[in-house]
Design a protein around this motif. Structure first.
Motif, short mmCIF file in Angstrom:
data_model
loop_
_atom_site.label_atom_id
_atom_site.label_comp_id
_atom_site.label_asym_id
_atom_site.label_seq_id
_atom_site.Cartn_x
_atom_site.Cartn_y
_atom_site.Cartn_z
N GLY A 165 0.85 -1.16 0.00
CA GLY A 165 0.00 0.00 0.00
C GLY A 165 0.89 1.23 0.00
O GLY A 165 1.95 1.23 0.64
N GLY A 193 0.83 5.37 0.56
CA GLY A 193 0.03 6.47 1.08
C GLY A 193 0.65 7.82 0.80
O GLY A 193 1.86 7.95 0.64
N CYS A 228 -4.57 6.79 0.39
CA CYS A 228 -3.75 5.58 0.29
C CYS A 228 -4.35 4.66 -0.76
O CYS A 228 -5.58 4.63 -0.94
N ILE A 247 -4.09 0.55 -2.16
CA ILE A 247 -3.57 -0.80 -2.03
C ILE A 247 -3.27 -1.31 -3.43
O ILE A 247 -4.18 -1.51 -4.24
N THR A 305 -8.85 2.29 -2.74
CA THR A 305 -8.34 3.59 -2.37
C THR A 305 -9.05 4.14 -1.14
O THR A 305 -10.21 3.77 -0.86
N ASP A 359 -1.16 -3.49 2.67
CA ASP A 359 -2.44 -2.76 2.81
C ASP A 359 -2.21 -1.33 3.26
O ASP A 359 -1.10 -0.82 3.24
N CYS A 360 -3.29 -0.67 3.65
CA CYS A 360 -3.25 0.72 4.07
C CYS A 360 -3.68 0.91 5.52
O CYS A 360 -4.01 2.03 5.92
N TYR A 377 -3.31 4.27 7.86
CA TYR A 377 -2.75 5.33 7.02
C TYR A 377 -3.10 6.71 7.56
O TYR A 377 -2.37 7.67 7.32
N PHE A 430 3.96 2.82 8.43
CA PHE A 430 4.42 3.16 7.10
C PHE A 430 5.91 3.48 7.18
O PHE A 430 6.40 3.99 8.20
#
Length: 125
Positions: free
Chosen positions: A33, A35, A50, A52, A58, A102-103, A106, A112
């Protein structure tokens, strides 16, 4: 080596548009993902959007929903943030960063990594 490089920032008038780019290298692009985040002076960093890459799903924070669009180009390993109807409150340094698969988290940027150097966006009223 994982590397993310942002570009495309600049000065825009309120109501205008900018497109930010995040050039990614050093990892399997489809497995992450990616971001976009921003930090304005004196404010905490916030997650803006973000994507994926494995699914194309989104996510957008409420303040940019309907104005910003995130997209991903797998052939070029690029992620874009199309920003329309810009507002002075969008002024910030914008960063991209990645999270495996994944996100999740985020909105705060938790988990992250590999943050780029950022690109300044300034919106005048």
């Amino acid at each position: 080596e994982v590397q993310l490089v942002e570009s495309g920032g600049g000065l825009a008038q309120a109501g205008g548009s900018l497109r930010l780019s995040c050039a990614a290298s050093g990892f399997t692009f489809a497995n992450y993902g990616i971001g976009w985040f921003r930090q304005a002076p004196g404010k905490e960093r916030e997650g803006v959007s973000c994507i994926i890459n494995s699914s194309g799903h989104t996510y957008y924070t409420d303040s940019v929903e309907g104005r910003f669009t995130i997209s991903s180009d797998h052939a070029k390993n690029m992620v874009y943030l199309h920003m329309n109807s810009l507002k002075p409150e969008d002024t910030a340094v914008y960063y991209c960063a990645i999270r495996y698969w994944d996100c999740l988290g985020y909105r705060k940027g938790a988990d992250f990594s590999s943050w780029g150097q950022g690109t300044q966006v300034t919106v005048s009223s």
